[in-house]
Scaffold this active site. Structure first.
Site, mmCIF file in Angstrom:
data_model
loop_
_atom_site.group_PDB
_atom_site.id
_atom_site.type_symbol
_atom_site.label_atom_id
_atom_site.label_comp_id
_atom_site.label_asym_id
_atom_site.label_seq_id
_atom_site.Cartn_x
_atom_site.Cartn_y
_atom_site.Cartn_z
ATOM 1 N N SER A 104 0.798 -1.215 0.004
ATOM 2 C CA SER A 104 0.112 0.177 0.124
ATOM 3 C C SER A 104 0.937 1.077 -0.028
ATOM 4 C CB SER A 104 -1.010 -0.119 1.010
ATOM 5 O OG SER A 104 -1.892 0.930 0.994
ATOM 6 N N ASP A 154 -10.374 -4.087 -4.528
ATOM 7 C CA ASP A 154 -9.673 -2.984 -3.688
ATOM 8 C C ASP A 154 -10.342 -1.634 -4.096
ATOM 9 O OD1 ASP A 154 -8.084 -1.286 -2.390
ATOM 10 O OD2 ASP A 154 -6.225 -2.273 -2.882
ATOM 11 N N HIS A 185 -8.337 -4.752 -0.350
ATOM 12 C CA HIS A 185 -7.033 -3.906 -0.103
ATOM 13 C C HIS A 185 -6.099 -4.864 0.774
ATOM 14 C CE1 HIS A 185 -4.567 -0.443 -0.236
ATOM 15 N NE2 HIS A 185 -4.650 -0.361 1.219
HETATM 16 C C1 MLT Z 1 -1.293 5.830 -0.309
HETATM 17 O O1 MLT Z 1 -1.725 6.801 0.622
HETATM 18 O O2 MLT Z 1 -0.134 5.426 -0.465
HETATM 19 C C2 MLT Z 1 -2.393 5.055 -0.668
HETATM 20 O O3 MLT Z 1 -3.585 5.749 -0.749
HETATM 21 C C3 MLT Z 1 -2.701 3.973 0.078
HETATM 22 C C4 MLT Z 1 -2.749 3.947 1.667
HETATM 23 O O4 MLT Z 1 -1.617 4.165 2.348
HETATM 24 O O5 MLT Z 1 -3.692 4.061 2.100
#
Ligand code: MLT
Length: 206
Positions: A104, A154, A185
């Site tokens: 992520s 996701d 996710h």
């Molecule tokens: C990010 O902020 O890099 C993406 O939206 C993924 C997350 O951290 O939720």
């Protein structure tokens, strides 16, 4: 000894094996991905920093303005800072350039490192990643192996966004495998299995 300016964990593994650079998701820390990394690469060295940006107290690797909307100046600054940390850590712990394993937000900063400081990483496993920059400068990623794994359901990082990242990295020469799992996710056992077999393939190719 000089202080490396990130809270981090280092676990020494087999010296002949590539090290993994572990990059956690929003709200995680340097401990989060160790169990996953041990499943993927049981005997590799692990370098695991904690993101320095706090969002409502939750560690991240760069600032965002909203979900999926990034502060690109901060992305650039933080990717360079993290790359400098990796350079220092390589000398301190005697490891070669690592392969990133990011989830992520951690996958997104790894993608930013590939685009901004390509020589710092030997490859990347990007779990739930999207393009971190709208208009990156071309870079040379000739043959750098990258695995991107998306979740079909996701809601935070759509597989289409990951596909854009895959084609961007491919355009710059990376050797990209993009897989979409019937997942959201959160990570699943199938992510672990894909990452394991990709890692084993890199080890047998090198
Ligand atoms: C990010 O902020 O890099 C993406 O939206 C993924 C997350 O951290 O939720």
């Amino acid at each position: 000894m000089e202080t490396i300016d990130f809270i981090h964990r280092f676990e020494k593994g087999q010296p002949e094996e590539r090290a993994l650079l572990l990059l956690h998701g929003t709200g995680g820390d340097e401990n989060d991905l160790i169990p996953l990394a041990r499943m993927v690469a049981p005997t590799a060295s692990l370098l695991s920093p904690r993101g320095k940006v706090l969002e409502n107290g939750m560690p991240r690797f760069f600032r965002r303005l909203a979900e999926g909307v990034f502060d690109e100046d901060d992305v650039r600054r933080r990717a360079n800072e993290l790359a400098d940390f990796v350079t220092d850590a390589r000398a301190r712990y005697s490891i070669a350039s690592p392969i990133a394993l990011g989830y992520s937000n951690g996958a997104n900063i790894a993608a930013a490192m590939l685009l901004l400081r390509p020589s710092e990483l030997a490859g990347a496993i990007l779990l739930r990643a999207m393009p971190p920059l709208a208009h990156p400068q071309p870079v040379k990623l000739d043959g750098v192996p990258v695995l991107i794994v998306s979740g079909a359901r996701d809601p935070i990082i759509r597989p289409e966004a990951a596909a854009k990242l895959a084609s961007l990295l491919e355009r710059y020469g990376a050797s990209v495998e993009h897989r979409v799992l019937p997942a959201g996710h959160e990570l699943s056992q199938a992510d672990v299995t894909l990452a394991q077999s990709w890692w084993n393939k890199q080890a047998s190719d090198s």
